[in-house]
Design a protein around this motif. Structure first.
Motif, PDB file in Angstrom:
ATOM      1  N   SER A 169     -10.788 -10.909  -2.137  1.00  0.00           N
ATOM      2  CA  SER A 169     -12.081 -10.439  -1.641  1.00  0.00           C
ATOM      3  C   SER A 169     -12.729 -11.474  -0.714  1.00  0.00           C
ATOM      4  O   SER A 169     -13.370 -11.124   0.276  1.00  0.00           O
ATOM      5  CB  SER A 169     -13.020 -10.110  -2.807  1.00  0.00           C
ATOM      6  N   TYR A 171      -5.684  -4.979   0.284  1.00  0.00           N
ATOM      7  CA  TYR A 171      -7.125  -5.215   0.322  1.00  0.00           C
ATOM      8  C   TYR A 171      -7.710  -4.916   1.706  1.00  0.00           C
ATOM      9  O   TYR A 171      -8.803  -4.342   1.819  1.00  0.00           O
ATOM     10  CB  TYR A 171      -7.442  -6.660  -0.082  1.00  0.00           C
ATOM     11  N   ARG A 186     -13.622 -10.226   8.026  1.00  0.00           N
ATOM     12  CA  ARG A 186     -14.703  -9.413   8.596  1.00  0.00           C
ATOM     13  C   ARG A 186     -15.648 -10.269   9.433  1.00  0.00           C
ATOM     14  O   ARG A 186     -16.080  -9.863  10.520  1.00  0.00           O
ATOM     15  CB  ARG A 186     -15.483  -8.714   7.477  1.00  0.00           C
ATOM     16  N   GLU A 194     -10.398  -1.661   3.181  1.00  0.00           N
ATOM     17  CA  GLU A 194     -11.615  -1.883   3.954  1.00  0.00           C
ATOM     18  C   GLU A 194     -11.547  -1.239   5.338  1.00  0.00           C
ATOM     19  O   GLU A 194     -12.457  -1.409   6.154  1.00  0.00           O
ATOM     20  CB  GLU A 194     -11.864  -3.386   4.116  1.00  0.00           C
ATOM     21  N   VAL A 203     -10.925 -11.238   2.644  1.00  0.00           N
ATOM     22  CA  VAL A 203     -11.405 -10.082   3.406  1.00  0.00           C
ATOM     23  C   VAL A 203     -12.760 -10.374   4.033  1.00  0.00           C
ATOM     24  O   VAL A 203     -13.016 -10.024   5.191  1.00  0.00           O
ATOM     25  CB  VAL A 203     -11.480  -8.827   2.512  1.00  0.00           C
TER      26      VAL A 203
END
Length: 242
Positions: free
Chosen positions: A110, A22, A117, A26, A113
């Motif tokens: 998700s 994942y 970020r 990104e 992630v």
């Protein structure tokens, strides 16, 4: 997020591969380790932008790895703990030992992630402080150096984690302003969701233990019952109710 690197530490290969998949989608550069000793070695050599750290490793376990990193080259690297344990005591302990965030297994990749970020974006923003902003905040013997990311009281440096420093500066930039819990969480963790209030409360408690001469009767970080927190200096005290 261009050129950002993440170190993933977990002794379960399936989880490591899933997280790496994942993150790489990104655009992150991913490094992996399956034990604590390798994690410390890699963190020293590659200086990742963030570390995802499983608590339930062998020896050293995740908590011990975090302690070692906070004493050395990983002092300012955001550390996001993963654990199958979600009890209050487990979360409080992990955050008190230097973790910046805590996610329980099983988790949404998700969501993980998105947390990664947010932490990296915040760290990079901190590393490029606008010249227009003041460089030092001073409250009596308490000094907050916004460019060096250092806090001193009476000339003595107070070691803070990344999130503790961010939380303190958000509050101290606007003395006496009351910050609701959800706003404070959003400004520091960069998430529209309030998430786990225990995360914020533990960081407030840790800050008080490090900053306040008497954490039970704080003079800097005050609780506004039923609403949130505010930073004050030399005006009043309040029993800590984080």
């Amino acid at each position: 997020m261009a050129n950002a690197s993440v170190l993933v530490v977990d002794d379960e290969l399936e989880i490591t591969e899933l997280i790496a998949l994942y993150l790489e989608r990104e655009g992150f550069r991913v490094h992996t380790a399956d034990n604590g000793s390798e994690a410390i070695r890699l963190a020293d050599s590659i200086a990742p932008d963030l570390i995802i750290l499983d608590i339930n490793l062998g020896q050293p376990d995740g908590i011990e790895v975090c302690r070692a990193l906070r004493r050395g080259s990983g002092a300012n690297i955001p550390i996001l703990f993963l654990s199958c344990k979600g009890e209050d005591g487990d979360i409080i302990h992990a955050l008190s030992e230097g973790g910046d965030d805590y996610i329980t297994k099983p988790f949404s990749p998700s969501t993980l992630v998105a947390r990664v970020r947010a932490h990296i974006r915040r760290r990079r923003t901190r590393e490029r402080p606008p010249e227009a902003l003041e460089s030092t905040l001073t409250f009596g013997e308490l000094e907050i150096d916004l460019q060096r990311f250092e806090v001193k009281r009476g000339g003595e440096t107070i070691p803070l984690s990344v999130k503790e420093f961010e939380l303190l500066t958000v509050l101290a930039r606007q003395p006496n302003r009351v910050f609701p819990l959800d706003e404070l969480y959003r400004l520091v963790w960069h998430s529209d969701s309030m998430g786990d209030t225990r995360t914020l409360m533990v960081h407030i408690s840790n800050l008080r233990k490090k900053l306040e001469p008497d954490p039970v009767n704080p003079t800097y970080i005050l609780t506004v019952r039923g609403f949130g927190y505010r930073f004050s200096y030399g005006q009043e005290t309040s029993r800590a109710e984080a």
